[in-house]
Design a protein around this motif. Structure first.
Motif, PDB file in Angstrom:
ATOM      1  N   PHE A  44       0.818  -1.210   0.000  1.00  0.00           N
ATOM      2  CA  PHE A  44       0.000   0.000   0.000  1.00  0.00           C
ATOM      3  C   PHE A  44       0.858   1.269   0.000  1.00  0.00           C
ATOM      4  O   PHE A  44       0.363   2.344  -0.325  1.00  0.00           O
ATOM      5  N   TYR A  45       2.100   1.142   0.402  1.00  0.00           N
ATOM      6  CA  TYR A  45       3.020   2.274   0.399  1.00  0.00           C
ATOM      7  C   TYR A  45       4.433   1.722   0.284  1.00  0.00           C
ATOM      8  O   TYR A  45       4.672   0.521   0.489  1.00  0.00           O
ATOM      9  N   ASN A  46       5.380   2.582  -0.050  1.00  0.00           N
ATOM     10  CA  ASN A  46       6.753   2.144  -0.266  1.00  0.00           C
ATOM     11  C   ASN A  46       7.337   1.508   0.986  1.00  0.00           C
ATOM     12  O   ASN A  46       7.114   1.979   2.106  1.00  0.00           O
ATOM     13  N   GLY A  47       8.107   0.440   0.787  1.00  0.00           N
ATOM     14  CA  GLY A  47       8.564  -0.370   1.902  1.00  0.00           C
ATOM     15  C   GLY A  47       9.864   0.054   2.529  1.00  0.00           C
ATOM     16  O   GLY A  47      10.203  -0.436   3.608  1.00  0.00           O
ATOM     17  N   SER A  48      10.632   0.946   1.907  1.00  0.00           N
ATOM     18  CA  SER A  48      11.874   1.417   2.517  1.00  0.00           C
ATOM     19  C   SER A  48      11.645   2.794   3.116  1.00  0.00           C
ATOM     20  O   SER A  48      10.806   3.567   2.649  1.00  0.00           O
ATOM     21  N   ALA A  49      12.412   3.109   4.159  1.00  0.00           N
ATOM     22  CA  ALA A  49      12.219   4.381   4.852  1.00  0.00           C
ATOM     23  C   ALA A  49      12.442   5.571   3.924  1.00  0.00           C
ATOM     24  O   ALA A  49      11.646   6.513   3.906  1.00  0.00           O
ATOM     25  N   SER A  50      13.514   5.545   3.150  1.00  0.00           N
ATOM     26  CA  SER A  50      13.824   6.695   2.296  1.00  0.00           C
ATOM     27  C   SER A  50      12.774   6.891   1.215  1.00  0.00           C
ATOM     28  O   SER A  50      12.342   8.026   0.943  1.00  0.00           O
ATOM     29  N   ARG A  51      12.335   5.802   0.608  1.00  0.00           N
ATOM     30  CA  ARG A  51      11.322   5.928  -0.453  1.00  0.00           C
ATOM     31  C   ARG A  51       9.969   6.317   0.127  1.00  0.00           C
ATOM     32  O   ARG A  51       9.207   7.050  -0.507  1.00  0.00           O
ATOM     33  N   LEU A  52       9.661   5.837   1.329  1.00  0.00           N
ATOM     34  CA  LEU A  52       8.385   6.215   1.932  1.00  0.00           C
ATOM     35  C   LEU A  52       8.384   7.697   2.302  1.00  0.00           C
ATOM     36  O   LEU A  52       7.376   8.383   2.103  1.00  0.00           O
ATOM     37  N   ARG A  53       9.484   8.203   2.837  1.00  0.00           N
ATOM     38  CA  ARG A  53       9.546   9.632   3.140  1.00  0.00           C
ATOM     39  C   ARG A  53       9.308  10.464   1.879  1.00  0.00           C
ATOM     40  O   ARG A  53       8.550  11.445   1.900  1.00  0.00           O
ATOM     41  N   SER A  54       9.927  10.067   0.795  1.00  0.00           N
ATOM     42  CA  SER A  54       9.745  10.797  -0.465  1.00  0.00           C
ATOM     43  C   SER A  54       8.317  10.684  -0.973  1.00  0.00           C
ATOM     44  O   SER A  54       7.744  11.653  -1.484  1.00  0.00           O
ATOM     45  N   GLN A  55       7.734   9.497  -0.815  1.00  0.00           N
ATOM     46  CA  GLN A  55       6.367   9.296  -1.268  1.00  0.00           C
ATOM     47  C   GLN A  55       5.396  10.187  -0.493  1.00  0.00           C
ATOM     48  O   GLN A  55       4.538  10.847  -1.083  1.00  0.00           O
ATOM     49  N   VAL A  56       5.524  10.204   0.821  1.00  0.00           N
ATOM     50  CA  VAL A  56       4.637  11.038   1.637  1.00  0.00           C
ATOM     51  C   VAL A  56       4.842  12.506   1.317  1.00  0.00           C
ATOM     52  O   VAL A  56       3.878  13.279   1.206  1.00  0.00           O
ATOM     53  N   GLU A  57       6.084  12.904   1.147  1.00  0.00           N
ATOM     54  CA  GLU A  57       6.393  14.309   0.894  1.00  0.00           C
ATOM     55  C   GLU A  57       5.692  14.825  -0.360  1.00  0.00           C
ATOM     56  O   GLU A  57       5.223  15.974  -0.400  1.00  0.00           O
ATOM     57  N   GLN A  58       5.561  13.970  -1.365  1.00  0.00           N
ATOM     58  CA  GLN A  58       4.934  14.444  -2.595  1.00  0.00           C
ATOM     59  C   GLN A  58       3.429  14.654  -2.450  1.00  0.00           C
ATOM     60  O   GLN A  58       2.819  15.362  -3.255  1.00  0.00           O
ATOM     61  N   TYR A  59       2.836  14.069  -1.403  1.00  0.00           N
ATOM     62  CA  TYR A  59       1.393  14.210  -1.198  1.00  0.00           C
ATOM     63  C   TYR A  59       1.029  15.287  -0.186  1.00  0.00           C
ATOM     64  O   TYR A  59      -0.129  15.712  -0.126  1.00  0.00           O
ATOM     65  N   LEU A  60       1.968  15.715   0.651  1.00  0.00           N
ATOM     66  CA  LEU A  60       1.692  16.794   1.592  1.00  0.00           C
ATOM     67  C   LEU A  60       1.628  18.126   0.850  1.00  0.00           C
ATOM     68  O   LEU A  60       2.351  18.336  -0.125  1.00  0.00           O
ATOM     69  N   VAL A  61       0.756  19.001   1.299  1.00  0.00           N
ATOM     70  CA  VAL A  61       0.536  20.282   0.628  1.00  0.00           C
ATOM     71  C   VAL A  61       1.378  21.345   1.317  1.00  0.00           C
ATOM     72  O   VAL A  61       1.100  21.736   2.459  1.00  0.00           O
ATOM     73  N   LYS A  62       2.394  21.787   0.646  1.00  0.00           N
ATOM     74  CA  LYS A  62       3.297  22.772   1.231  1.00  0.00           C
ATOM     75  C   LYS A  62       2.587  24.113   1.386  1.00  0.00           C
ATOM     76  O   LYS A  62       1.897  24.572   0.489  1.00  0.00           O
ATOM     77  N   GLY A  63       2.766  24.734   2.553  1.00  0.00           N
ATOM     78  CA  GLY A  63       2.167  26.033   2.796  1.00  0.00           C
ATOM     79  C   GLY A  63       0.697  26.010   3.152  1.00  0.00           C
ATOM     80  O   GLY A  63       0.065  27.063   3.250  1.00  0.00           O
ATOM     81  N   ALA A  64       0.125  24.814   3.343  1.00  0.00           N
ATOM     82  CA  ALA A  64      -1.299  24.725   3.691  1.00  0.00           C
ATOM     83  C   ALA A  64      -1.548  25.356   5.054  1.00  0.00           C
ATOM     84  O   ALA A  64      -0.740  25.215   5.978  1.00  0.00           O
ATOM     85  N   ALA A  65      -2.672  26.061   5.182  1.00  0.00           N
ATOM     86  CA  ALA A  65      -3.047  26.647   6.467  1.00  0.00           C
ATOM     87  C   ALA A  65      -3.362  25.540   7.464  1.00  0.00           C
ATOM     88  O   ALA A  65      -4.028  24.551   7.127  1.00  0.00           O
ATOM     89  N   LYS A  66      -2.876  25.687   8.680  1.00  0.00           N
ATOM     90  CA  LYS A  66      -3.092  24.683   9.727  1.00  0.00           C
ATOM     91  C   LYS A  66      -4.184  25.161  10.678  1.00  0.00           C
ATOM     92  O   LYS A  66      -4.248  26.349  11.008  1.00  0.00           O
TER      93      LYS A  66
END
Length: 267
Positions: free
Chosen positions: A11-33
């Protein structure tokens, strides 16, 4: 108990480095919190629903604890289960269970079983963890899975969550894990999904439950979403907002049989 990842590499990348990159591409930079009481987030493979989940988690002021409520797809273990101690592992983090809060919830719900078997291979909660770990490695969780449940049982669990969160006195977000309709033509899926989403946006747990049952909407996590709405209302929720909606067709190009994904926050 330490629960190892069950769907890493699927369901998601199995290595730590690839998973970090995968999540990073889906997070919205600058989104209001903002401070959020509850949310609905999908749990498909991240390549399909990660951009919806990422949009939801990007909009949160990260709490100390996430109460994760998801459907039991596997049928293993107790129909209403919780883990009250231990840790969950994913490639990028080890996430602790908030034991005092979990025990407080269990005490308030007759029939809620401390049962790790129901969680062992279940993906609906695990798929939330890469986003939680990325935003706050210190955040804790309370994992709950539910099989079939009556409306009154949903109310009981939701009330227990609200009372336990209020008693805890620190920031908690109640996250309902759910995909929307399954394996319908895209236009049909969008139409029926909006029937359910309309009830969520109205903060109407009874309306959501009855709409899904009466319209036979294949929303796998409508019971967790109903529970979240009951709890959120008791915790003073003012409104719900649709952050993002899409279907698997927008990724796969196959619009004949799609799965719908909705991301909602409740404030």
């Amino acid at each position: 108990m330490r629960r190892p990842p069950a769907v890493a590499g699927q369901f998601y990348n199995g290595s730590a480095s690839r998973l970090r990159s995968q999540v990073e591409q889906y997070l919205v930079k600058g989104a209001a919190k903002e401070k959020v009481i509850g949310l609905v987030s999908p749990h498909a493979g991240l390549m399909y629903s990660g951009h919806v989940a990422g949009a939801v988690y990007s909009s949160l002021q990260v709490p100390r604890t996430f109460v994760l409520v998801g459907p039991n797809h596997t049928g293993l273990g107790a129909p209403l289960s919780i883990m009250t101690s231990g840790e969950w592992e994913i490639p990028t983090a080890t996430i602790a269970i908030d034991e005092p809060l979990a025990l407080a919830v269990q005490r308030r719900v007759p029939g809620m079983t401390d049962d790790a078997r129901a969680q062992l291979f279940e993906h609906s909660l695990e798929v939330q963890l890469p986003f939680i770990a990325s935003l706050s490695p210190e955040a804790e969780i309370v994992p709950i899975t539910m099989g079939t449940a009556s409306l009154e049982e949903c109310r009981t669990v939701g009330t227990a969550l609200a009372e336990s969160v209020r008693e805890a006195g620190y920031e908690v977000v109640i996250a309902a894990s759910s995909d929307m309709s399954h394996y319908l033509p895209d236009s049909t899926a969008r139409s029926v999904d909006m029937l359910a989403i309309r009830e969520i946006l109205a903060l109407d747990p009874e309306g959501l439950y009855r709409t899904v049952v009466q319209e036979r909407i294949s929303m796998c996590g409508f019971i967790p979403a109903t529970v979240m709405l009951y709890a959120a209302r008791l915790l003073g929720a003012r409104e719900a907002r649709l952050v993002k909606y899409t279907t698997s067709g927008d990724v796969s190009g196959d619009y004949e049989q799609v799965v719908g994904y909705a991301g909602v926050i409740v404030v």
